[in-house]
Design an enzyme around this catalytic site. Structure first.
Site, PDB file in Angstrom:
ATOM      1  N   GLY A  43       0.767  -1.242   0.000  1.00 58.86           N
ATOM      2  CA  GLY A  43       0.000   0.000   0.000  1.00 58.86           C
ATOM      3  C   GLY A  43       0.798   1.292   0.000  1.00 58.86           C
ATOM      4  CD  GLU A  98       0.633   0.857   6.867  1.00 60.59           C
ATOM      5  OE1 GLU A  98       0.617   0.999   5.630  1.00 60.59           O
ATOM      6  OE2 GLU A  98       0.191  -0.165   7.408  1.00 60.59           O
ATOM      7  CG  ASP A  99      -1.637   1.729   3.069  1.00 60.99           C
ATOM      8  OD1 ASP A  99      -1.505   1.522   4.296  1.00 60.99           O
ATOM      9  OD2 ASP A  99      -2.104   0.875   2.296  1.00 60.99           O
ATOM     10  CG  ASP A 102      -9.318   0.831   9.295  1.00 57.82           C
ATOM     11  OD1 ASP A 102     -10.105   1.772   9.300  1.00 57.82           O
ATOM     12  OD2 ASP A 102      -9.680  -0.347   9.146  1.00 57.82           O
ATOM     13  CE  LYS A 130     -10.829   4.298   6.084  1.00 57.72           C
ATOM     14  NZ  LYS A 130     -11.293   2.914   5.793  1.00 57.72           N
ATOM     15  CG  PHE A 151     -12.832   0.398   1.560  1.00 56.66           C
ATOM     16  CD1 PHE A 151     -12.156  -0.212   2.612  1.00 56.66           C
ATOM     17  CD2 PHE A 151     -12.436   0.108   0.258  1.00 56.66           C
ATOM     18  CE1 PHE A 151     -11.115  -1.089   2.375  1.00 56.66           C
ATOM     19  CE2 PHE A 151     -11.395  -0.772   0.006  1.00 56.66           C
ATOM     20  CZ  PHE A 151     -10.741  -1.375   1.071  1.00 56.66           C
ATOM     21  CB  VAL A 152     -10.139   5.611   0.444  1.00 58.15           C
ATOM     22  CG1 VAL A 152     -11.089   6.689   0.930  1.00 58.15           C
ATOM     23  CG2 VAL A 152      -9.155   5.234   1.550  1.00 58.15           C
ATOM     24  NE  ARG A 164      -1.962  -3.244  -4.115  1.00 53.32           N
ATOM     25  CZ  ARG A 164      -2.156  -3.372  -2.813  1.00 53.32           C
ATOM     26  NH1 ARG A 164      -2.122  -2.316  -2.039  1.00 53.32           N
ATOM     27  NH2 ARG A 164      -2.392  -4.541  -2.272  1.00 53.32           N
TER      28      ARG A 164
HETATM   29  P1  IMP Z   1      -5.361  -1.524  10.628  1.00 54.25           P
HETATM   30  O1  IMP Z   1      -4.533  -2.617  11.219  1.00 54.25           O
HETATM   31  O2  IMP Z   1      -6.833  -1.742  10.884  1.00 54.25           O
HETATM   32  O3  IMP Z   1      -4.933  -0.131  11.027  1.00 54.25           O
HETATM   33  O4  IMP Z   1      -5.285  -1.743   9.086  1.00 54.25           O
HETATM   34  C1  IMP Z   1      -4.521  -1.047   8.257  1.00 54.25           C
HETATM   35  C2  IMP Z   1      -4.518  -1.720   6.911  1.00 54.25           C
HETATM   36  O5  IMP Z   1      -5.856  -1.996   6.457  1.00 54.25           O
HETATM   37  C3  IMP Z   1      -3.962  -0.774   5.888  1.00 54.25           C
HETATM   38  O6  IMP Z   1      -2.565  -0.922   5.791  1.00 54.25           O
HETATM   39  C4  IMP Z   1      -4.697  -1.180   4.627  1.00 54.25           C
HETATM   40  O7  IMP Z   1      -4.027  -2.247   4.006  1.00 54.25           O
HETATM   41  C5  IMP Z   1      -6.034  -1.680   5.099  1.00 54.25           C
HETATM   42  N1  IMP Z   1      -7.080  -0.631   4.977  1.00 54.25           N
HETATM   43  C6  IMP Z   1      -7.721  -0.005   5.969  1.00 54.25           C
HETATM   44  N2  IMP Z   1      -8.627   0.879   5.507  1.00 54.25           N
HETATM   45  C7  IMP Z   1      -8.543   0.819   4.164  1.00 54.25           C
HETATM   46  C8  IMP Z   1      -9.228   1.526   3.092  1.00 54.25           C
HETATM   47  O8  IMP Z   1     -10.101   2.388   3.267  1.00 54.25           O
HETATM   48  N3  IMP Z   1      -8.852   1.173   1.836  1.00 54.25           N
HETATM   49  C9  IMP Z   1      -7.897   0.236   1.552  1.00 54.25           C
HETATM   50  N4  IMP Z   1      -7.241  -0.438   2.522  1.00 54.25           N
HETATM   51  C10 IMP Z   1      -7.561  -0.156   3.808  1.00 54.25           C
HETATM   52 MG    MG Z   2      -1.574  -1.805   4.050  1.00 53.02          MG
END
Ligand code: IMP
Ligand code: MG
Length: 176
Positions: A43, A98-99, A102, A130, A151-152, A164
């Protein structure tokens, strides 16, 4: 889940402007000290490359791939290192790129893991945040944009490995 339409949320121009600002901020923070950027695949590949071009401090780029177990659009909290760093980070200034953050689960696990390798310093930079979705607290040093709980895709972010390559960040509209 079937995608009906992708609506531009953050344009290519807005992203480029913000990346330049972050690059300037990061360069001011590290000065002439070297910084090791850790790109979290896949990402953050686009973001890492663009950001690296805007950092004037000496930069190294390393890659790491993690998977948060769980299908679909949320992570489970069980994080697995799929591809580890190919070099030691001991004594280095590390900036994890990081991208999106969440729930915070992936990053929380990753930061704990990287800290055990004794870097000189460790900071975190994310293109998107987020905050409403946070389950685990993570300290983020540099944030590109805060976005609502939707979701993006684009600029590195995928839906089932697609989209991507979009040059902008788009909100996904789902087919009813
Ligand atoms: P976390 O562990 O819940 O913080 O997840 C983070 C990972 O979830 C990111 O590195 C993304 O790969 C994926 N992710 C979370 N939200 C999105 C979104 O809106 N679009 C695409 N990937 C997402
Ligand atoms: Mg990711």
């Amino acid at each position: 889940m079937k995608i009906k339409k992708i609506n531009v949320h953050i344009s290519e121009e807005e992203i480029e402007k913000r990346v330049r600002e972050l690059g300037a901020e990061i360069s001011a923070a590290y000065g002439s000290e070297s910084v090791c950027l850790i790109c979290i695949l896949k990402g953050s590949a686009f973001f890492t490359c663009e950001l690296a071009k805007r950092i004037t401090s000496p930069v190294e780029i390393e890659f790491m791939s993690v998977s948060s177990y769980g299908a679909g659009t949320s992570s489970s909290g069980v994080v697995k290192i799929v591809q580890d760093l190919s070099t030691s980070i001991e004594g280095k200034n590390v900036l994890v790129i990081e991208d999106i953050i969440d729930s915070g689960r992936t990053l929380s696990y990753l930061l704990q893991n990287l800290k055990t390798r004794n870097p000189k310093s460790i900071r975190l930079c994310t293109l998107l945040d987020k905050p409403e979705r946070r389950v685990v607290d993570v300290k983020v040093d540099y944030v590109g944009f805060e976005i609502p709980d939707e979701f993006v895709v684009g600029y590195g972010l995928d839906y089932n490995q697609h989209y991507r390559n979009l040059p902008y960040i788009g909100f996904v509209e789902i087919e009813e």
